[in-house]
Design a protein around this motif. Structure first.
Motif, PDB file in Angstrom:
ATOM      1  N   HIS A 155      -9.070  32.575  44.516  1.00 26.73           N
ATOM      2  CA  HIS A 155     -10.146  33.056  45.383  1.00 26.73           C
ATOM      3  C   HIS A 155     -11.083  34.029  44.651  1.00 26.73           C
ATOM      4  O   HIS A 155     -12.298  33.965  44.797  1.00 26.73           O
ATOM      5  CB  HIS A 155      -9.543  33.729  46.615  1.00 26.73           C
ATOM      6  CG  HIS A 155     -10.564  34.303  47.555  1.00 26.73           C
ATOM      7  ND1 HIS A 155     -11.424  33.509  48.292  1.00 26.73           N
ATOM      8  CD2 HIS A 155     -10.893  35.578  47.860  1.00 26.73           C
ATOM      9  CE1 HIS A 155     -12.224  34.276  49.007  1.00 26.73           C
ATOM     10  NE2 HIS A 155     -11.930  35.534  48.777  1.00 26.73           N
ATOM     11  N   PHE A 156     -10.516  34.931  43.831  1.00 29.45           N
ATOM     12  CA  PHE A 156     -11.349  35.981  43.219  1.00 29.45           C
ATOM     13  C   PHE A 156     -12.060  35.531  41.944  1.00 29.45           C
ATOM     14  O   PHE A 156     -13.011  36.165  41.504  1.00 29.45           O
ATOM     15  CB  PHE A 156     -10.499  37.212  42.883  1.00 29.45           C
ATOM     16  CG  PHE A 156      -9.963  37.902  44.094  1.00 29.45           C
ATOM     17  CD1 PHE A 156     -10.804  38.199  45.157  1.00 29.45           C
ATOM     18  CD2 PHE A 156      -8.631  38.258  44.194  1.00 29.45           C
ATOM     19  CE1 PHE A 156     -10.322  38.834  46.283  1.00 29.45           C
ATOM     20  CE2 PHE A 156      -8.140  38.886  45.317  1.00 29.45           C
ATOM     21  CZ  PHE A 156      -8.985  39.174  46.368  1.00 29.45           C
ATOM     22  N   HIS A 157     -11.581  34.460  41.332  1.00 27.64           N
ATOM     23  CA  HIS A 157     -12.131  34.022  40.048  1.00 27.64           C
ATOM     24  C   HIS A 157     -13.644  33.842  40.124  1.00 27.64           C
ATOM     25  O   HIS A 157     -14.161  33.254  41.070  1.00 27.64           O
ATOM     26  CB  HIS A 157     -11.466  32.713  39.625  1.00 27.64           C
ATOM     27  CG  HIS A 157     -11.999  32.167  38.345  1.00 27.64           C
ATOM     28  ND1 HIS A 157     -11.634  32.682  37.118  1.00 27.64           N
ATOM     29  CD2 HIS A 157     -12.890  31.200  38.086  1.00 27.64           C
ATOM     30  CE1 HIS A 157     -12.278  32.031  36.167  1.00 27.64           C
ATOM     31  NE2 HIS A 157     -13.061  31.121  36.725  1.00 27.64           N
ATOM     32  N   ASP A 158     -14.341  34.349  39.084  1.00 27.53           N
ATOM     33  CA  ASP A 158     -15.804  34.226  39.005  1.00 27.53           C
ATOM     34  C   ASP A 158     -16.544  34.819  40.194  1.00 27.53           C
ATOM     35  O   ASP A 158     -17.659  34.398  40.512  1.00 27.53           O
ATOM     36  CB  ASP A 158     -16.229  32.762  38.791  1.00 27.53           C
ATOM     37  CG  ASP A 158     -16.358  32.444  37.297  1.00 27.53           C
ATOM     38  OD1 ASP A 158     -16.459  33.389  36.500  1.00 27.53           O
ATOM     39  OD2 ASP A 158     -16.374  31.253  36.941  1.00 27.53           O
ATOM     40  N   THR A 159     -15.915  35.780  40.873  1.00 30.33           N
ATOM     41  CA  THR A 159     -16.654  36.546  41.875  1.00 30.33           C
ATOM     42  C   THR A 159     -16.850  37.968  41.335  1.00 30.33           C
ATOM     43  O   THR A 159     -16.358  38.307  40.258  1.00 30.33           O
ATOM     44  CB  THR A 159     -15.885  36.673  43.202  1.00 30.33           C
ATOM     45  OG1 THR A 159     -14.747  37.500  42.974  1.00 30.33           O
ATOM     46  CG2 THR A 159     -15.451  35.315  43.726  1.00 30.33           C
TER      47      THR A 159
ATOM     48  N   PHE B 185     -15.354  40.467  42.200  1.00 29.81           N
ATOM     49  CA  PHE B 185     -14.072  41.146  42.050  1.00 29.81           C
ATOM     50  C   PHE B 185     -13.704  41.237  40.567  1.00 29.81           C
ATOM     51  O   PHE B 185     -13.248  42.270  40.081  1.00 29.81           O
ATOM     52  CB  PHE B 185     -12.988  40.385  42.823  1.00 29.81           C
ATOM     53  CG  PHE B 185     -11.718  41.166  43.023  1.00 29.81           C
ATOM     54  CD1 PHE B 185     -11.528  41.915  44.172  1.00 29.81           C
ATOM     55  CD2 PHE B 185     -10.717  41.174  42.059  1.00 29.81           C
ATOM     56  CE1 PHE B 185     -10.364  42.645  44.367  1.00 29.81           C
ATOM     57  CE2 PHE B 185      -9.557  41.901  42.229  1.00 29.81           C
ATOM     58  CZ  PHE B 185      -9.377  42.642  43.393  1.00 29.81           C
TER      59      PHE B 185
ATOM     60  N   ALA C 120     -14.376  40.122  46.958  1.00 28.29           N
ATOM     61  CA  ALA C 120     -13.345  39.650  47.887  1.00 28.29           C
ATOM     62  C   ALA C 120     -13.974  38.901  49.049  1.00 28.29           C
ATOM     63  O   ALA C 120     -13.445  37.899  49.520  1.00 28.29           O
ATOM     64  CB  ALA C 120     -12.518  40.820  48.387  1.00 28.29           C
ATOM     65  N   THR C 121     -15.148  39.370  49.501  1.00 25.36           N
ATOM     66  CA  THR C 121     -15.773  38.679  50.631  1.00 25.36           C
ATOM     67  C   THR C 121     -16.579  37.470  50.172  1.00 25.36           C
ATOM     68  O   THR C 121     -17.215  36.821  50.978  1.00 25.36           O
ATOM     69  CB  THR C 121     -16.671  39.637  51.444  1.00 25.36           C
ATOM     70  OG1 THR C 121     -17.522  40.329  50.536  1.00 25.36           O
ATOM     71  CG2 THR C 121     -15.846  40.627  52.223  1.00 25.36           C
ATOM     72  N   GLY C 122     -16.569  37.183  48.869  1.00 25.32           N
ATOM     73  CA  GLY C 122     -17.065  35.881  48.434  1.00 25.32           C
ATOM     74  C   GLY C 122     -18.283  35.859  47.539  1.00 25.32           C
ATOM     75  O   GLY C 122     -18.745  34.791  47.182  1.00 25.32           O
TER      76      GLY C 122
ATOM     77  N   PRO D  61     -20.255  35.381  44.434  1.00 25.61           N
ATOM     78  CA  PRO D  61     -19.990  34.961  43.066  1.00 25.61           C
ATOM     79  C   PRO D  61     -20.737  35.831  42.056  1.00 25.61           C
ATOM     80  O   PRO D  61     -21.747  36.462  42.382  1.00 25.61           O
ATOM     81  CB  PRO D  61     -20.516  33.526  43.011  1.00 25.61           C
ATOM     82  CG  PRO D  61     -20.649  33.098  44.426  1.00 25.61           C
ATOM     83  CD  PRO D  61     -20.990  34.359  45.175  1.00 25.61           C
ATOM     84  N   ARG D  62     -20.232  35.850  40.816  1.00 21.59           N
ATOM     85  CA  ARG D  62     -20.906  36.610  39.765  1.00 21.59           C
ATOM     86  C   ARG D  62     -22.049  35.775  39.176  1.00 21.59           C
ATOM     87  O   ARG D  62     -22.155  34.578  39.430  1.00 21.59           O
ATOM     88  CB  ARG D  62     -19.914  37.000  38.677  1.00 21.59           C
ATOM     89  CG  ARG D  62     -19.326  35.820  37.947  1.00 21.59           C
ATOM     90  CD  ARG D  62     -18.158  36.219  37.081  1.00 21.59           C
ATOM     91  NE  ARG D  62     -18.595  36.885  35.858  1.00 21.59           N
ATOM     92  CZ  ARG D  62     -17.861  36.908  34.737  1.00 21.59           C
ATOM     93  NH1 ARG D  62     -16.677  36.342  34.705  1.00 21.59           N
ATOM     94  NH2 ARG D  62     -18.298  37.528  33.661  1.00 21.59           N
TER      95      ARG D  62
ATOM     96  N   PHE E  55     -24.582  40.444  51.805  1.00 20.03           N
ATOM     97  CA  PHE E  55     -24.144  41.223  50.652  1.00 20.03           C
ATOM     98  C   PHE E  55     -25.117  42.359  50.297  1.00 20.03           C
ATOM     99  O   PHE E  55     -24.919  43.053  49.308  1.00 20.03           O
ATOM    100  CB  PHE E  55     -23.982  40.311  49.428  1.00 20.03           C
ATOM    101  CG  PHE E  55     -22.976  39.203  49.600  1.00 20.03           C
ATOM    102  CD1 PHE E  55     -21.687  39.485  50.026  1.00 20.03           C
ATOM    103  CD2 PHE E  55     -23.316  37.885  49.351  1.00 20.03           C
ATOM    104  CE1 PHE E  55     -20.753  38.473  50.190  1.00 20.03           C
ATOM    105  CE2 PHE E  55     -22.385  36.862  49.510  1.00 20.03           C
ATOM    106  CZ  PHE E  55     -21.105  37.154  49.932  1.00 20.03           C
TER     107      PHE E  55
END
Lengths: 526, 341
Positions: free
Chosen positions: A372-376, A378, A439-441, A443-444, A453
């Motif tokens: 879920h957190f990958h490439d966000t 976070f 965490a809320t989604g 992306p980076r 956001f």
């Protein structure tokens, strides 16, 4: 060897040429300092512009411009600031002093590695005149193959890699051969252990980056199919190659910073380090295990599920020596005599931020949560907590700690503490909201974002200005200290390691007579 | 206090207990039970992290305040190590790490084991749109201009078979806590089962160029009945009843031309706006000129790097091959451009 009174490494010779051809590790260290701080300034400006754009998306830059700034920020900060920051800059200055040596083992190679960094950096900056690069610092294929400036940028990183390899080689030999009489491995300061572990990674991992970059260039220029599926290559293979270097590189960035922290904590609490051997071995342990965790960047990349499970497991193992270090540092403070000088504030700030970076690292090492957190954001927040909250805080603390030794002058303690206040608070304002964003989604590598956001992004941008002010104050403190600082004594902090027995600033070959070591490095209370 | 109790219940009863209300404040809405399982793990990790943080940093703060330097001559005791203590603070974290590793593995396996009876949909990523092809022949595309095109039935396992036309992309639906890179030249897969009706956001999470942050889509979860109705009446099944220009319009959207070009206005996006293009004179970067006739448009689709329109030098348009758009299909697009006078 005796020296003329009043002469030191700074004023022994003069003129620009004497600097550009110097073989003195201290002068080379200062040249690294100037280069690294300049690169840090440029990389920082890119960061500020990115946060400015994210304050009100679309108001300033188009997607492509933003993506280029993101790429230059990442490339400059990793290859030109953090990787050379501790080993090449601070390490160069202090390693021979910590060992009681006259210089590093290969002074000419040492100068050459500085030139490698500068030539590599110049090549990388050349890309700006060829349309710029927008691949991100990771150069993932096949996108990077389709972009024009990539080869030049990659060539720059390749040349800078040699700077890193040569420095590592030099330090390994220096540690083995040039320790002062009586200094066995377990009487070495922990900074030396950290630099030694780092050097091993530099020598073993950086060539893999060089090979990868060569393959990328040969694909782009000669059409050899390695990574591009259109030519029969495999884009995921590039990620394996890239992270096989770049994960150990993360430890090139953090291990020597941990070394600095061990030095600062003992000096400013006047206490021997708790668990010397545990800290020393955990450096080596982290260095060894760091080669087997690269796949944790790739849980969703399409690598096999089994590989993901194995990498998650090994990554958890790295957590153990890292936790050990943190506990040992805190235990060192127990019953100490703690002085709140600016280097100490930076060291305590390091422990605070690095702990947050560490625990969120475990969250990312856990498979289901990482998916879920990958490439966000976070992940963005996590690695900034480690690399900025960790490494950069340590570098700044290290600069303030060894500044009197480097230049023979003191700086304004008040303003140095102010810089800490701004950097530390600004850092948390900037990056803590990014955990929630991720965490809320969110992306980076997004130059625009969904309306929900907005407020957290704006808080983050305001924080970035606070960090900016903090680092500008720190720069002001350094410049003011250089120009107007009072004369520094040999040992302003009461440190016990060998560099504090040398003059401030040291003479050309460091010590009047070679020191003889009979005790450990932190024998407070004995 | 209730939150605290809820957190403890997660800690103690372990794997499946969830405190949804609490989790949804720090995570996206939960689209199914798997999402709430991931959240339970996340909350466990957060609580464990918070406790360790308080222990470490609390200890640090306590020591630095309690043992603040009183005079320059302070004596400090010589405490070099304590094997028992060091063993404990190595072994306890090790146990916690192994526990969360196993928990994460269990959920990961659940998410990565494809069910046999799943409803399969083909997904193709391209700069900068998502294409969804259903077995019934229905085909929908989500580019930034059009969202919520991707419709699935509730309570039915969905398997996405994914590939990319150009570079890496990554398919991420936060509400279902799933993500998978989409790779050119090979297939990857993803599965989930939506347990709530509604619209959920889809992001591209692998950097893919200029409009990466606009490569968005939404999935609309509806009842089986509504889903079947949607599929029966979807216009992509009725190409034969459309005029050529209508087919062209449908294709410009499906092939993601609309990600970079306006067709019904002359305003520029990434590339030039194309309203009123047909039959007009074009000026190019190298100073040459040409009339925008059918041949020119075909060349611009198959060989976009041959001529750059003035002001767009170096803008990299994706090259379309005849296998992406046949000559017949290109003529539909030309008809569509002609119709936008």
């Amino acid at each position: 060897m005796s020296s003329t009174p009043g002469k030191n490494y700074l004023n022994e010779k003069s003129g620009l040429w004497s600097w550009l051809t110097t073989l003195d590790h201290k002068r080379i260290g200062i040249m690294y300092m100037i280069s690294v701080l300049s690169f840090f300034f440029i990389g920082g400006v890119f960061a500020m512009l990115m946060r400015l754009e994210l304050f009100a998306p679309g108001a300033l830059f188009e997607g492509n411009t933003y993506n280029q700034m993101m790429t230059y920020h990442g490339t400059i900060m990793t290859f030109m600031v953090i990787i050379p920051g501790v080993p090449a800059f601070i390490g160069n200055f202090v390693l021979p002093l910590l060992l009681g040596a006259k210089d590093v083992a290969f002074p000419r190679v040492n100068l050459m590695s500085w030139y490698c960094l500068m030539v590599g950096a110049a090549i990388s900056f050349l890309t700006l005149f060829f349309g710029g690069v927008d691949t991100g610092w990771t150069f993932y294929t096949p996108y990077s193959i389709q972009t024009n400036g990539t080869v030049l940028m990659v060539l720059g990183a390749f040349v800078m890699g040699f700077s890193s390899i040569l420095t590592g080689l030099n330090f390994i030999v220096t540690v083995h051969k040039l320790r002062a009489p009586g200094m066995d491995f377990f009487k070495m300061p922990l900074m030396v252990w950290a630099l030694y572990s780092t050097a091993i990674i530099q020598v073993l991992a950086t060539p893999v980056l060089a090979i990868t970059l060569l393959l990328l260039a040969s694909e782009k220029l000669l059409g050899v199919g390695v990574f591009d599926p259109a030519l029969g290559g495999d884009p995921v293979l590039f990620q394996h190659f890239f992270w096989f270097y770049s994960h150990p590189a993360v430890y090139i960035m953090i291990l020597p910073a941990m070394g600095i922290i061990s030095e600062l904590l003992t000096t400013f609490s006047k206490k021997t380090i708790f668990g010397y051997r545990a800290i020393a071995f955990s450096s080596v342990g982290i260095a060894a295990v760091s080669f087997f965790v690269w796949g944790h960047h790739m849980f969703v990349s399409g690598q096999s599920e089994l590989a993901g499970v194995i990498f998650s497991f090994i990554t958890m193992l790295v957590g153990v020596p890292t936790a050990i270090k943190t506990f040992n540092w805190v235990a060192t403070l127990y019953k100490g005599s703690i002085e709140f000088r600016s280097p100490m504030l930076y060291a305590l700030g390091f422990i605070f931020l690095f702990t947050i970076g560490g625990v969120t690292g475990i969250i990312l090492a856990t498979l289901a949560t990482d998916v879920h957190f990958h490439d966000t954001y976070f992940v963005v927040a996590h690695f900034h907590y480690v690399m900025v909250g960790g490494t950069l805080m340590a570098i700044t603390g290290g600069i303030f700690y060894w500044f009197p030794k480097m230049f023979g002058k003191m700086y304004s303690e008040f303003w140095a503490q102010m810089s800490f206040l701004f950097v530390f608070s600004g850092f948390n304002i900037t990056f803590f909201p990014q955990f929630i964003l991720g965490a809320t989604g969110m992306p980076r590598r997004y130059h625009q974002y969904l309306p929900e956001f907005t407020s957290l992004n704006q808080i983050s941008s305001i924080g970035s200005w606070t960090i900016g002010i903090g680092f500008l104050i720190a720069l002001g403190v350094i410049i003011h200290g250089l120009l107007k600082g009072e004369k520094a004594p040999k040992n302003p902090w009461g440190g016990l390691t060998l560099e504090w027995t040398a003059d401030s600033p040291p003479i050309h070959e460091n010590f009047e007579t070679t020191p003889v070591v009979t005790a450990g490095p932190y024998e407070y209370g004995r | 206090m209730r939150n605290l109790l809820a957190m403890y219940s997660v800690l103690l009863t372990g794997l499946f207990t969830t405190s949804s209300a609490w989790a949804e404040r720090i995570m996206p809405a939960q689209g199914n039970a798997y999402a709430s399982e991931v959240d339970s793990l996340y909350i466990f990790l957060l609580v464990a992290s918070l406790i360790s943080f308080i222990l470490v940093i609390g200890g640090m703060m306590y020591f630095v305040l309690k043992y603040k330097r009183k005079s320059a001559n302070d004596e400090t005791p010589y405490i070099s190590h304590d094997h028992k203590l060091e063993f404990l603070w190595s072994f306890i974290p090790f146990l916690i790490f192994m526990f969360v590793f196993a928990w994460g593995w269990k959920l990961f396996r659940e998410a990565r084991t494809m069910p046999k009876n799943a409803f399969e949909i083909h997904v193709t990523g391209q700069k900068w749109a998502w294409n969804f092809d259903y077995k019934s022949g229905v085909s929908v595309t989500s580019s930034s201009s059009e969202e919520a095109a991707f419709v699935i039935p509730v309570n039915k396992p969905i398997k996405l078979i994914m590939t990319s036309k150009d570079v890496l992309h990554s398919f991420f639906i936060p509400a279902f806590r799933i993500k998978q890179d989409v790779i050119p030249g090979r297939y990857t897969a993803l599965w989930f089962e939506a347990e709530k009706e509604g619209e959920f956001q889809i992001f591209c999470t692998e950097y893919c160029g200029d409009l990466h942050s606009q490569m968005l889509a939404k999935v609309r979860v509806v009842s089986m009945e509504e889903f079947e109705n949607w599929m029966q009446t979807h216009p992509s099944r009725a190409l034969g009843q459309m005029t050529l220009a209508e087919r062209g319009k449908y294709l410009t959207n499906k092939s993601a031309c609309t990600a970079c070009h306006n067709f019904e206005s002359s305003e520029k996006k990434i590339g030039p706006g194309l309203k009123g293009l047909f039959g007009k004179e074009r000026q190019f970067e190298d100073g040459s000129k040409a009339i925008a006739n059918a041949d020119y448009i075909m060349e611009s689709i198959y060989e976009p790097q041959k001529k750059y329109v003035k002001g767009f030098g170096g803008v990299m348009m994706n090259k379309y091959l005849p296998k992406d758009l046949s000559a017949e299909q290109v003529s539909w697009i030309i008809e569509y451009i002609k119709s936008n006078k």
